[in-house]
Scaffold this active site. Structure first.
Site, PDB file in Angstrom:
ATOM      1  N   SER A  90       0.812  -1.215   0.000  1.00 10.87           N
ATOM      2  CA  SER A  90       0.000   0.000   0.000  1.00 10.87           C
ATOM      3  C   SER A  90       0.848   1.268   0.000  1.00 10.87           C
ATOM      4  O   SER A  90       2.001   1.272   0.447  1.00 10.87           O
ATOM      5  CB  SER A  90      -0.922   0.013   1.224  1.00 10.87           C
ATOM      6  OG  SER A  90      -1.677  -1.164   1.289  1.00 10.87           O
TER       7      SER A  90
HETATM    8  N1  SAH Z   1      -1.225  -4.765   3.931  1.00  3.28           N
HETATM    9  C1  SAH Z   1      -0.449  -5.077   2.750  1.00  3.28           C
HETATM   10  C2  SAH Z   1      -1.169  -4.739   1.454  1.00  3.28           C
HETATM   11  C3  SAH Z   1      -1.705  -5.974   0.957  1.00  3.28           C
HETATM   12  S1  SAH Z   1      -2.496  -6.056  -0.596  1.00  3.28           S
HETATM   13  C4  SAH Z   1       0.910  -4.446   2.782  1.00  3.28           C
HETATM   14  O1  SAH Z   1       1.183  -3.639   3.655  1.00  3.28           O
HETATM   15  O2  SAH Z   1       1.729  -4.782   1.927  1.00  3.28           O
HETATM   16  C5  SAH Z   1      -3.857  -7.063  -0.074  1.00  3.28           C
HETATM   17  C6  SAH Z   1      -3.536  -8.481   0.338  1.00  3.28           C
HETATM   18  O3  SAH Z   1      -4.766  -9.060   0.757  1.00  3.28           O
HETATM   19  C7  SAH Z   1      -3.006  -9.366  -0.773  1.00  3.28           C
HETATM   20  O4  SAH Z   1      -1.789  -9.928  -0.384  1.00  3.28           O
HETATM   21  C8  SAH Z   1      -4.089 -10.434  -0.935  1.00  3.28           C
HETATM   22  O5  SAH Z   1      -3.573 -11.717  -1.241  1.00  3.28           O
HETATM   23  C9  SAH Z   1      -4.728 -10.424   0.441  1.00  3.28           C
HETATM   24  N2  SAH Z   1      -6.083 -10.971   0.497  1.00  3.28           N
HETATM   25  C10 SAH Z   1      -7.086 -10.845  -0.393  1.00  3.28           C
HETATM   26  N3  SAH Z   1      -8.191 -11.522   0.037  1.00  3.28           N
HETATM   27  C11 SAH Z   1      -7.867 -12.080   1.239  1.00  3.28           C
HETATM   28  C12 SAH Z   1      -8.568 -12.895   2.189  1.00  3.28           C
HETATM   29  N4  SAH Z   1      -9.818 -13.304   1.990  1.00  3.28           N
HETATM   30  N5  SAH Z   1      -7.916 -13.266   3.301  1.00  3.28           N
HETATM   31  C13 SAH Z   1      -6.634 -12.886   3.537  1.00  3.28           C
HETATM   32  N6  SAH Z   1      -5.922 -12.127   2.676  1.00  3.28           N
HETATM   33  C14 SAH Z   1      -6.530 -11.732   1.541  1.00  3.28           C
END
Ligand code: SAH
Length: 219
Positions: free
Chosen positions: A69
Site C-alpha cells: 500500500s
Molecule cells: N497490507 C499489505 C497490502 C496488501 S495487498 C501491505 O502492507 O503490503 C492485499 C492483500 O490481501 C493481498 O496480499 C491479498 O492476497 C490479500 N487478500 C485478499 N483476500 C484475502 C482474504 N480473503 N484473506 C486474507 N488475505 C486476503
C-alpha cells in the site's frame, strides 16, 4: 556490515525522513505513526529491483500480483485506528508484504495478520523474524473468517476490498472497537471507519481509495 552497506542504509534513512516530512505536509499529524514510518525499512518489504522507489509515496507491485500500500494510506489508516494512543491488539486482513503489519506492531501490543496466499504469508513471517518484529502473529488463511480465537478486537484493518463488509468480521469487533475497511467494486472503493456500539455499527466515509479485491478462500 560493509562500508557500502552502511552508506546505503544511511541513504534509506534519509529517504524515510523525507517521506515523513511529506506525510506531515499532506496532513498526517500523529507522532506515534510518523515515528513508525521513520523506523520501518519499507525497502525490505519489496523485491530488490523495486527498492529504489521504496520511499516514494506510492503503492508498488509485489509478488503474486499484489501490492504494497501507499505510505500515505498506511499512515492514514493507522492514525484513524490509533487516534493518538497505543492499541492493545489489532487484526489485519491481507498481510501482503507485511509492511502495514510492521507499522502496526510499533503502535499495538499484539498484531494478528491473515493472508490467503501461502508464499506471501511465509515471506512476511520471515521478514518479521529477521527484523525483530516479534509481536506479530501471521496466519495463512481466509480473512473472511477472521481470527476467532483471539476475538474480540478493539481495532481491525482490512487492506483488500470486499464489495460488502463481512459480517464475521463485524462480529469479532469489540464493544467500542474500530474497523477501517475499503468497500466497493474493483477500481473504485470507499474507505470506511466502522465503530461498534453494542449491536449498532456506525459508518463514516473517509475517502476514495483503490485496493486489490478481498477474495474468498485460500489460494
Ligand atoms: N497490507 C499489505 C497490502 C496488501 S495487498 C501491505 O502492507 O503490503 C492485499 C492483500 O490481501 C493481498 O496480499 C491479498 O492476497 C490479500 N487478500 C485478499 N483476500 C484475502 C482474504 N480473503 N484473506 C486474507 N488475505 C486476503
Amino acid at each position: 556490515m560493509s562500508h557500502k552497506d552502511r552508506e546505503t542504509e544511511y541513504q534509506y534513512l534519509i529517504a524515510r525522513k523525507r517521506l515523513v516530512e511529506h506525510l506531515r505536509q499532506v496532513g498526517i499529524l500523529d507522532e506515534l505513526v510518523l515515528a513508525a514510518i521513520e523506523k520501518v525499512p519499507r525497502h525490505l518489504f519489496m523485491e530488490a529491483g523495486a527498492r529504489y522507489r521504496a520511499y516514494e509515496d506510492t503503492a508498488l507491485a509485489i509478488e503474486c500480483g499484489q501490492t504494497i500500500s501507499q505510505p500515505y494510506i498506511v499512515a492514514q489508516m493507522t492514525s484513524v485506528l490509533c487516534r493518538g494512543s497505543r492499541l492493545s491488539s489489532v487484526l489485519e486482513i491481507g498481510t501482503g508484504s507485511g509492511y502495514q503489519a510492521a507499522i502496526l506492531s510499533l503502535v499495538a501490543d499484539t498484531v494478528y495478520t491473515i493472508e490467503r496466499i501461502e508464499v506471501l504469508a511465509r515471506q512476511a513471517k520471515h521478514r518479521f523474524e529477521a527484523l525483530g518484529f516479534n509481536n506479530i502473529q501471521v496466519r495463512y488463511g481466509d480473512g473472511y473468517q477472521g481470527w476467532p480465537e483471539s476475538a474480540p478486537y478493539p481495532a481491525m484493518i482490512v487492506t483488500a476490498a470486499p464489495t460488502e463488509v463481512p459480517q464475521t468480521l463485524l462480529d469479532q469487533l469489540a464493544e467500542g472497537g474500530r474497523m477501517i475497511i475499503p468497500v466497493g467494486a474493483l477500481g473504485f472503493q470507499e474507505l470506511m471507519l466502522i465503530t461498534r456500539h453494542q449491536d449498532r455499527f456506525d459508518r463514516k466515509l473517509l475517502e476514495e481509495v483503490r485496493f486489490v479485491p478481498l477474495l474468498p478462500g485460500i489460494r
